[in-house]
Design an enzyme around this catalytic site. Structure first.
Site, short mmCIF file in Angstrom:
data_model
loop_
_atom_site.label_atom_id
_atom_site.label_comp_id
_atom_site.label_asym_id
_atom_site.label_seq_id
_atom_site.Cartn_x
_atom_site.Cartn_y
_atom_site.Cartn_z
N HIS A 1 2.26 9.99 -2.58
CA HIS A 1 2.70 8.58 -2.51
C HIS A 1 1.60 7.61 -2.96
CE1 HIS A 1 0.63 8.21 1.45
NE2 HIS A 1 0.74 6.90 1.31
N HIS B 1 0.81 -1.23 0.00
CA HIS B 1 0.00 0.00 0.00
C HIS B 1 0.84 1.28 0.00
CE1 HIS B 1 0.62 -0.65 4.36
NE2 HIS B 1 0.51 0.66 4.46
N ASP B 2 1.99 1.27 0.66
CA ASP B 2 2.79 2.49 0.76
C ASP B 2 4.02 2.47 -0.14
OD1 ASP B 2 1.48 4.29 2.33
OD2 ASP B 2 2.31 3.54 4.23
N LYS C 1 5.87 5.53 -1.35
CA LYS C 1 6.73 6.37 -0.51
C LYS C 1 8.20 6.28 -0.95
CE LYS C 1 4.10 6.55 3.85
NZ LYS C 1 4.03 5.96 5.20
N HIS D 1 -5.86 3.83 -0.66
CA HIS D 1 -5.84 3.58 0.80
C HIS D 1 -5.89 4.84 1.65
CE1 HIS D 1 -1.49 4.35 0.46
NE2 HIS D 1 -1.43 4.41 1.79
P1 C2E Z 1 1.70 6.48 8.19
O1 C2E Z 1 2.59 6.98 9.27
O2 C2E Z 1 1.86 5.07 7.79
O3 C2E Z 1 0.25 6.69 8.63
C1 C2E Z 1 -0.83 6.17 7.94
C2 C2E Z 1 -2.11 6.84 8.33
O4 C2E Z 1 -2.40 6.57 9.67
C3 C2E Z 1 -2.09 8.32 8.19
O5 C2E Z 1 -2.40 8.70 6.89
C4 C2E Z 1 -3.20 8.70 9.15
O6 C2E Z 1 -4.45 8.52 8.55
C5 C2E Z 1 -3.08 7.69 10.23
N1 C2E Z 1 -2.29 8.25 11.36
C6 C2E Z 1 -1.03 7.96 11.67
N2 C2E Z 1 -0.66 8.66 12.75
C7 C2E Z 1 -1.71 9.37 13.13
C8 C2E Z 1 -1.98 10.29 14.22
O7 C2E Z 1 -1.10 10.58 15.06
N3 C2E Z 1 -3.21 10.83 14.30
C9 C2E Z 1 -4.17 10.54 13.40
N4 C2E Z 1 -5.37 11.12 13.53
N5 C2E Z 1 -3.97 9.70 12.36
C10 C2E Z 1 -2.75 9.13 12.24
P2 C2E Z 1 -2.04 10.18 6.39
O8 C2E Z 1 -2.40 11.19 7.41
O9 C2E Z 1 -2.64 10.31 5.04
O10 C2E Z 1 -0.48 10.14 6.27
C11 C2E Z 1 0.15 9.43 5.28
C12 C2E Z 1 1.58 9.31 5.59
O11 C2E Z 1 2.16 10.64 5.65
C13 C2E Z 1 1.88 8.71 6.95
O12 C2E Z 1 1.90 7.31 6.88
C14 C2E Z 1 3.25 9.28 7.24
O13 C2E Z 1 4.25 8.61 6.55
C15 C2E Z 1 3.16 10.68 6.62
N6 C2E Z 1 2.76 11.68 7.65
C16 C2E Z 1 1.52 12.02 8.00
N7 C2E Z 1 1.55 12.99 8.93
C17 C2E Z 1 2.88 13.25 9.19
C18 C2E Z 1 3.60 14.14 10.05
O14 C2E Z 1 3.01 14.94 10.81
N8 C2E Z 1 4.95 14.11 10.04
C19 C2E Z 1 5.61 13.26 9.21
N9 C2E Z 1 6.96 13.28 9.24
N10 C2E Z 1 4.98 12.42 8.39
C20 C2E Z 1 3.63 12.42 8.37
C1 SIN Z 2 -7.31 10.07 7.67
O1 SIN Z 2 -7.16 10.86 6.75
O2 SIN Z 2 -7.61 10.39 8.85
C2 SIN Z 2 -7.06 8.63 7.41
C3 SIN Z 2 -8.29 7.93 6.87
C4 SIN Z 2 -7.99 7.09 5.68
O3 SIN Z 2 -6.87 6.62 5.51
O4 SIN Z 2 -8.91 6.89 4.86
FE FE Z 3 -0.10 5.54 3.00
FE FE Z 4 1.20 1.83 6.18
#
Ligand code: C2E
Ligand code: SIN
Ligand code: FE
Ligand code: FE
Ligand code: SIN
Length: 514
Positions: free
Chosen positions: A403, A374-375, A378, A429
């Protein structure tokens, strides 16, 4: 297992082969004829079997007897009994209604050569036709023996044909089977069906052993499937279970493969061109296996070998695909410093959620093997964004969001189903049920179901994991987040299934800790 429906319809015919006596039905309304016939044939023994006489005194009675007895070899049939053509109706009944084309029929009549009789003789395979005066003891003897002989030939041909049909049918079934377990189970059942005929059930004891990746293959053969006497021997070395002298039949030459027929057993060892070898041992077979049976087993086993190789090849391909998917994912995780078992958990959690959703097993397998991709997009995200140790600014976030599309672009034109599904999952996703996700802002069922499933488990697992930008949250927090996003980020039905079965999901989390 419904791929292996094997034929039992021929059992009736095959019983006849094993019968102790030649069954001869005398149909005549004159008691005298019965007596004379029995007297003339009293001491006849043909191929070690005596004659068993059965008597019928009318056409009606003959039909009743024939309807209940499929093992009659010969009918000596009077033509004129309760009606002028009673015998002819019996002949017609045998061939047309009973569809018995095996039993030999000899017509006996006082006035031969009449028109309806000729028609019956031509159309109903009447073997012989005698005027009553012609049937002296010597002629009767010759006629009867010739009839038994052709009856036996017909049975043998029929037997062979039925066996061939069953072999051909089961072979084509084998080719559609894709897993080793069902293959071996089907194989044994099929062999059983070749041998189990009539009322003589065969209790087979069988085992299959396999070895791979060593020099002397036969040494490390381990039992993988066991039935009958060998039940419980799974996992043991085959030479603790089978008589060691059988080992002499094992050849490590790949081209040197044949079936060994022993007293009541079949032994088959095969070294594959790859790093595998297999042994099949079946005992409890009838000791008097005939050449036809052997021919059938040989024919069957040729097809089995081809099917077996197909399965191995298929397994190899699947294993390779899976491994590539995991290795790709891990390469990525290392770069993004995501630790541990995230991909394994996403695979397992997706699988469980797909099962609960009611997806068919092929689809379940696909999502399990594809979700770790899925990722994958990245991989094209700049390091200073991917590993940024805090909250992303708008510009960084714009980059990060690409990504999803990048993952799709990497995979979508692959001919491999797993990679195609991986592309769909990568693209969707981060979509949300309420339409506020990215990259395309799709809503509800417009979002690919696989994407909807992976979205939920990915977020759940990401929350529970430590990331460069966030700590790991405890399970209660993660569960609450999922619940609060029912109908927002996630499809309501998926949230319900997840929460209703949360113990099973948490078990997976425990099995694959970071
Ligand atoms: P990821 O770390 O694999 O996170 C996948 C998804 O899990 C995120 O998609 C989000 O929907 C949820 N998620 C993860 N951590 C949190 C959290 O602390 N709070 C909430 N409410 N949801 C969370 P999203 O937001 O589309 O992010 C996609 C990817 O972007 C993330 O994959 C991560 O690699 C990056 N990312 C997102 N936010 C940040 C950030 O604040 N800092 C950094 N360095 N990377 C970020
Ligand atoms: C989010 O944007 O909070 C994550 C939900 C999703 O991955 O559909
Ligand atoms: Fe993702
Ligand atoms: Fe993931
Ligand atoms: C693996 O190939 O490492 C295991 C696959 C799985 O359990 O999904």
């Amino acid at each position: 297992m419904d791929a292996f429906v094997f034929s039992t319809e021929e059992t009736v015919l095959n019983e006849a082969v094993k019968n102790e006596k030649w069954q001869l039905l005398i149909v005549d309304d004159e008691e005298e004829v019965h007596a004379v016939t029995k007297l003339a044939l009293r001491d006849v023994i043909y191929q070690g079997k005596e004659i068993e006489f059965i008597s019928a005194y009318s056409g009606v009675q003959a039909k009743e007897i024939l309807a209940e007895n499929n093992n009659i070899a010969l009918v000596l049939l009077d033509v004129v009994m309760e009606t002028d053509d009673a015998g002819l109706t019996v002949a017609r009944y045998i061939r047309e209604e009973l569809k018995n084309s095996m039993v030999r029929i000899v017509l006996r009549t006082g006035q031969p050569g009449q028109a309806p009789e000729r028609e019956v003789i031509i159309n109903y395979d009447i073997n012989d036709y005698k005027s009553k005066t012609e049937l002296t003891a010597q002629r009767l003897f010759t006629t009867v023996i010739a009839s038994f002989r052709s009856y036996q030939d017909l049975i043998a041909i029929e037997h062979n044909r039925a066996g061939l049909e069953s072999v051909i049918e089961s072979s084509s079934n084998l080719f559609s089977i894709r897993s080793m377990d069902t293959f071996i189970d089907g194989l044994l059942r099929q062999i059983t069906s070749v041998f189990c005929r009539g009322n003589n059930p065969v209790n087979l004891n069988s085992l299959v052993a396999e070895a791979h990746g060593v020099d002397k293959f036969e040494r490390s053969l381990k039992v993988v499937v066991a039935q009958g006497d060998y039940i419980g021997s799974e996992g043991r070395s085959v030479w603790e279970v089978l008589p060691p002298e059988l080992r002499k039949h094992c050849s490590n030459e790949t081209q040197d493969q044949k079936i060994v027929y022993g007293e009541g057993y079949i032994f088959y060892y095969r070294k594959n061109t790859g790093n595998r070898s297999a042994l099949v041992f079946i005992s409890g077979l009838p000791v008097d296996m005939c050449d036809q049976d052997r021919n059938l087993i040989e024919l069957f086993s040729t097809n089995v070998q081809i099917a077996y190789d197909n399965i191995l090849l298929n397994q190899e391909l699947e294993d390779t695909q899976r491994e590539i998917v995991y290795r790709l994912g891990h390469a990525l995780e290392t770069r993004s410093r995501e630790t541990g078992n995230h991909l394994k958990r996403v695979a397992e959690l997706s699988e469980l959620l797909a099962i609960l959703y009611g997806l068919p097993s092929e689809q379940v397998k696909l999502i399990k093997f594809s979700s770790p991709l899925h990722d994958v997009g990245k991989i094209s995200i700049r390091d200073d964004v991917l590993n940024y140790p805090g909250k992303l600014d708008q510009a960084q976030w714009e980059i990060m969001m690409t990504h999803a599309q990048q993952g799709y672009d990497l995979l979508y034109d692959s001919p491999r189903e797993i990679l195609q599904v991986g592309a769909r999952i990568a693209l969707t996703h981060h979509e949300r049920w309420d339409g506020k996700g990215y990259p395309n802002g799709l809503a509800g069922e417009a979002i690919d179901l696989f994407g909807r499933i992976v979205s939920l488990v990915d977020v759940f697992d990401a929350l529970h994991s430590r990331r460069c930008y966030k700590p790991a949250y405890d399970l209660d927090y993660c569960l609450t987040h999922i619940k609060e996003n029912r109908g927002k980020a996630f499809e309501p039905k998926l949230v319900d299934l997840f929460l209703d079965n949360k113990e099973r999901f948490l078990k997976i989390m425990k099995r694959f800790p970071d």
